[in-house]
Write a protein that holds these residues in place. Structure first.
Motif, PDB file in Angstrom:
ATOM      1  N   LEU A   1     -47.600  22.242 -98.238  1.00  0.00           N
ATOM      2  CA  LEU A   1     -47.296  23.221 -97.204  1.00  0.00           C
ATOM      3  C   LEU A   1     -45.833  23.115 -96.800  1.00  0.00           C
ATOM      4  O   LEU A   1     -45.178  22.110 -97.075  1.00  0.00           O
ATOM      5  CB  LEU A   1     -48.166  22.958 -95.974  1.00  0.00           C
ATOM      6  CG  LEU A   1     -49.665  23.066 -96.190  1.00  0.00           C
ATOM      7  CD1 LEU A   1     -50.400  22.454 -95.004  1.00  0.00           C
ATOM      8  CD2 LEU A   1     -50.062  24.526 -96.356  1.00  0.00           C
TER       9      LEU A   1
ATOM     10  N   ASP B   1     -47.233  27.779 -88.078  1.00  0.00           N
ATOM     11  CA  ASP B   1     -47.174  28.455 -89.363  1.00  0.00           C
ATOM     12  C   ASP B   1     -46.579  27.535 -90.424  1.00  0.00           C
ATOM     13  O   ASP B   1     -45.493  27.007 -90.248  1.00  0.00           O
ATOM     14  CB  ASP B   1     -46.304  29.712 -89.205  1.00  0.00           C
ATOM     15  CG  ASP B   1     -46.468  30.647 -90.380  1.00  0.00           C
ATOM     16  OD1 ASP B   1     -47.137  30.264 -91.355  1.00  0.00           O
ATOM     17  OD2 ASP B   1     -45.925  31.765 -90.314  1.00  0.00           O
TER      18      ASP B   1
ATOM     19  N   ALA C   1     -48.107  28.915 -96.302  1.00  0.00           N
ATOM     20  CA  ALA C   1     -49.348  29.255 -96.985  1.00  0.00           C
ATOM     21  C   ALA C   1     -50.475  29.546 -95.998  1.00  0.00           C
ATOM     22  O   ALA C   1     -51.329  30.401 -96.233  1.00  0.00           O
ATOM     23  CB  ALA C   1     -49.755  28.129 -97.916  1.00  0.00           C
ATOM     24  N   ARG C   2     -50.456  28.837 -94.859  1.00  0.00           N
ATOM     25  CA  ARG C   2     -51.495  29.070 -93.863  1.00  0.00           C
ATOM     26  C   ARG C   2     -51.043  28.488 -92.527  1.00  0.00           C
ATOM     27  O   ARG C   2     -50.002  27.828 -92.451  1.00  0.00           O
ATOM     28  CB  ARG C   2     -52.819  28.443 -94.303  1.00  0.00           C
ATOM     29  CG  ARG C   2     -52.765  26.932 -94.448  1.00  0.00           C
ATOM     30  CD  ARG C   2     -54.065  26.398 -95.024  1.00  0.00           C
ATOM     31  NE  ARG C   2     -54.095  24.939 -94.965  1.00  0.00           N
ATOM     32  CZ  ARG C   2     -54.505  24.233 -93.907  1.00  0.00           C
ATOM     33  NH1 ARG C   2     -54.921  24.845 -92.805  1.00  0.00           N
ATOM     34  NH2 ARG C   2     -54.510  22.916 -93.938  1.00  0.00           N
ATOM     35  N   VAL C   3     -51.851  28.771 -91.501  1.00  0.00           N
ATOM     36  CA  VAL C   3     -51.520  28.247 -90.177  1.00  0.00           C
ATOM     37  C   VAL C   3     -52.274  26.941 -89.975  1.00  0.00           C
ATOM     38  O   VAL C   3     -53.442  26.834 -90.347  1.00  0.00           O
ATOM     39  CB  VAL C   3     -51.901  29.288 -89.100  1.00  0.00           C
ATOM     40  CG1 VAL C   3     -51.836  28.683 -87.715  1.00  0.00           C
ATOM     41  CG2 VAL C   3     -50.984  30.502 -89.205  1.00  0.00           C
TER      42      VAL C   3
END
Ligand code: G4P
Length: 528
Positions: A383, A281, A284-286
């Motif tokens: 990220l 994780d 913002a996204r995986v």
């Protein structure tokens, strides 16, 4: 599959968790021997001489003297690349251990068969559970008398609350130890002390029913173990890979690390079943390890690892893409491109220094003070990997400098040591003195020692009227400015320049919080 996805799939990145003295160092050494990473026993062990040092902080001091390479030990085994991340031993440094555990994909728990589940193992297990980390168990020191194997499984299940799936089972124990039987293959591996029990160098029978085995060890002990196994199979669980990978079952092995016994069976099973890097994780996204763009996060910083070079190293776990020599990466927190071209890699044998690093691997980046724990590096995307714990200091001391002319050195030392994450240092807005916050009292001793040893500064620590620290944040800039003026006497700046309220009492903190509802008082400088 792309090269780097294939490389990621064969990575096995793990840490050993155990109570001191259960055999972590010995087992580490045997694993490295099997991996061909060291040639003879004793190479890892030598650092254990530190154990006989007179105090715990001296142990730390000795440990620090070991080379960079033992923080991460990488070795090839059976077509896989194994990364073993070392965890520091002393309880006062457990926050370091916690962060190392965020950088692994699985853990190996070592238990002393005479002592059973001990206090530190319980704590570490709790940390693993937070992330559902898959755990394998090695019950060690079978060459000594210990608790009954069934009792040990029961204890693990009861105390650690995780179902056990025995993979090997001991035949006898202590002076009567004859071997182990592999419950999945049926093979019996004989215990022959003094022998270097690799597969080639050990006596293996196809099953417990092998007449030659009865002749060798006696029928009586075999009858005993057969009866025991009926009980075990009724009371324990068959191995279920899905459950293991979900952190809901632990495969259990028995052996004796110091005798090399049962270790290879463990390692064979480990490389086959332990998980490769998982998606992670990044708020913002995986991010999947299969992605070709580079990403990773810093889980540990160490200053002056090598006293000769005075370097500071940031340990970064690669999460996607690959690292190549000469490369650059985007340092998300500062928004800058950074050269990471001369990063250290960690192949444990001298031959084949790994030049490239793939998901699951760790690289050591030379740090000049710009990198902090929990920092994310990417190929350009903003990220932030989450879940790297940060700890609020609970003890505070005022720093007293013996020689005022060394103030600059003192600042430098405290700043660099604070980067490691175990201590934090604060400069009050209105006073010239410095306040150091730590999680355990031992830290102050360590800092005093290291300041002298590494920075040539003699400092002492005195009680400070501070019970807790709060990082002050606000959306409303005006309120923050006003607070800065009115509360200046209790405000300080931390090593990163953030504003911190040093509360003299709990009651005071509560009152201040009530009086300034527009401000947020956070217990940690959030890492993620
Ligand atoms: P740790 O890193 O978890 O603290 O443990 P370490 O490997 O140092 O092992 C602690 C002690 O237990 C060591 O003895 C080690 O030799 C011993 N040990 C490890 N595995 C086994 C085993 O399978 N059987 C037996 N009987 N002992 C084992 P020490 O006396 O503290 O150190 P040393 O002088 O032997 O090096």
């Amino acid at each position: 599959m792309s090269t780097h996805a294939a490389e990621a799939a064969r990575r096995r990145t793990f840490a050993i968790i155990s109570h001191p003295d259960a055999g972590k160092t010995t087992l580490t050494e045997k694993l490295l021997l099997f991996g061909g990473a060291i040639r003879q026993a004793g190479s890892v062990k030598s650092r254990k001489s530190a154990k006989h040092a007179t105090s715990d902080w001296m142990t730390l001091e000795k440990e620090r003297g070991i080379s960079v390479t033992s923080s991460v030990m990488q070795f090839p085994y059976d077509g896989r690349i194994v990364n073993l991340l070392d965890t520091p031993g002393h309880a006062d440094f457990s926050e370091d251990t916690y962060r190392v555990l965020t950088a692994v994909d699985s853990a190996l728990m070592v238990i002393d068969c005479a002592k059973g589940v001990e206090e530190r193992t319980i704590k570490l297990m709790e940390v693993c559970r937070l992330r559902d980390t898959p755990i394998m168990t090695f019950i060690n020191k079978l060459d000594r008398e210990g608790k009954y194997p069934i009792e040990l499984l029961d204890e693990v299940e009861r105390v650690l609350d995780i179902p056990c799936a025995p993979i090997t089972w001991p035949i006898g124990m202590g002076s009567r130890l004859k071997g182990v039987v592999h419950l999945l293959t049926g093979e019996v591996h004989l215990f022959e002390p003094g022998k270097n029990l690799t597969r080639q160098d050990s006596t293996i029978y196809a099953s417990l029913d092998d007449p030659a085995l009865a002749q060798r060890v006696g029928a009586e002990v075999l009858n005993e173990v057969s009866e025991e196994l009926v009980l075990v199979q009724g009371a324990s669980h068959p191995f279920d890979r899905e459950l293991y990978l979900a952190g809901l079952q632990t495969p259990v092995f028995f052996g004796s690390a110091v005798n090399n016994f049962g270790v290879q069976l463990l390692l064979d099973f480990f490389v086959e079943h332990a998980p490769p890097p998982k998606p992670r994780d990044a708020s913002a996204r995986v991010i999947s390890p299969d992605e070709s763009a580079f990403s990773g996060f810093v889980f540990k910083i160490q200053a002056n690892m090598d006293p000769l070079h005075r370097d500071r190293v940031a340990f970064l776990r690669v999460c996607s893409g690959s690292y190549e020599p000469g490369g650059k990466a985007y340092h998300v927190r500062t928004g800058k491109e950074m050269r990471i071209g001369d990063a250290l890699t960690f192949m444990a044998s001298e031959r084949g220094l790994a030049e490239y690093a793939y998901p699951g691997d760790v690289i050591g980046i030379h740090n000049h003070g710009t990198i902090a724990i929990a920092d994310t590096f990417t190929a350009g995307e903003p990220l932030q990997f989450t879940g790297i714990p940060s700890f609020a200091p609970e003890l505070f001391r005022r720093v007293r400098l013996r020689d005022p002319l060394r103030l600059k050195q003192l600042h430098k030392g405290l700043t660099q040591l604070s980067e490691e994450g175990a201590t934090q240092f604060f400069r009050p807005l209105l006073a010239n003195d410095l306040i150091l916050g730590a999680i355990g009292t031992l830290q102050f001793e360590v800092v005093a020692y290291r300041l002298k040893d590494e920075y040539g500064v003699e400092a002492t620590f005195e009680p400070a009227q501070v019970v807790t620290a709060r990082w002050v944040k606000a959306e409303d800039g005006g309120a923050l400015e006003e607070f800065r003026e009115k509360a200046a006497i209790h405000l300080a700046i931390d090593a990163t320049g953030a504003l911190v309220y040093l509360a003299p009492t709990r009651v005071n903190l509560q009152m201040v919080q009530e009086r300034w509802p527009k401000l947020r008082f956070e217990a940690t400088r959030e890492h993620a």
